[in-house]
Scaffold this active site. Sequence first.
Site, short mmCIF file in Angstrom:
data_model
loop_
_atom_site.label_atom_id
_atom_site.label_comp_id
_atom_site.label_asym_id
_atom_site.label_seq_id
_atom_site.Cartn_x
_atom_site.Cartn_y
_atom_site.Cartn_z
CE LYS A 96 -2.90 2.81 2.89
NZ LYS A 96 -3.81 2.99 4.01
N GLY A 157 -8.41 8.36 10.27
CA GLY A 157 -8.72 8.45 11.70
C GLY A 157 -9.84 9.41 12.05
CG ASN A 205 -6.15 0.72 12.03
OD1 ASN A 205 -4.96 0.63 11.78
ND2 ASN A 205 -6.58 0.43 13.23
#
Length: 255
Positions: A96, A157, A205
């Site tokens: 990635k 995030g 994530n």
Amino acid sequence: MLKIGSYSFQSRLLLGTGKFPNYEIQKKAVEASETEILTFAVRRMNIFDQSQPDLLEELNVKNYTLLPNTAGAKTAEEAVRIAKLAKASGLCDMVKVEVIGCDKTLLPDPVETLKASEELLKEGFTVLPYTSDDVVLARKLEELGVHAIMPAAAPIGSGQGILNELNLSFIIEQANVPVIVDAGIGTASHAARAMELGADGVLLNTAVSGANDPVLMAEAMRDSIIAGHKAFRAGRIPAKRYATASSPKEGMTVS
Ligand SMILES: CC(=O)[C@@H](O)[C@H](O)COP(=O)(O)O
């Protein structure tokens, strides 16, 4: 089946491994997610110094395809170096490509991402670049020969979900390689929405590792991605401005 280069996967969920409260919860959440692909920042692994803790230490890594990412790179040169180090240490040739262009938003640097992707393709890597939701950039990356495109739903995030559905749907429509929505997913409905739009997979994530119950959220993400993909394949009804009765009166004998 999700096909990326020569790799095939049943699961369409790609899971990041950072920021879990502890290794036990990380392991349980990874198992609950039924992911087959785990991504991690190469610079945070102990591949070059075995005395350092391994951030995947409770997991049986043989059960997963490990997708190293070049997090921390700010230039193409750094990203290429990180990817080569990962490959030299025996990790997967799939990478990635993450080249950050802005410390505050963590949005990718488009020019350096293109350069790094081009170089890594020449080196024989299976290349999955993390990009913004820029339609033209996605096309240029595909023209280079990347194996998947990973547009951000929202900043990493942030948990904001898909900020620009229109751009994302343009990217999906034009792409001939898998489109994996990466970053900014906050909850299960965001992941389902990405799949309903026709994405081939979702990489996330923080939504799992930062949830109050990461294991339960991992299950929710697994289910929502399956449900969203089924809904996309089933073909939704068009949204209408006004009501239409669910039980039409035509043909009824009693009025
Ligand atoms: C783990 C990883 O690759 C992240 O950089 C990724 O983009 C996920 O972002 P979220 O934490 O917002 O899901």
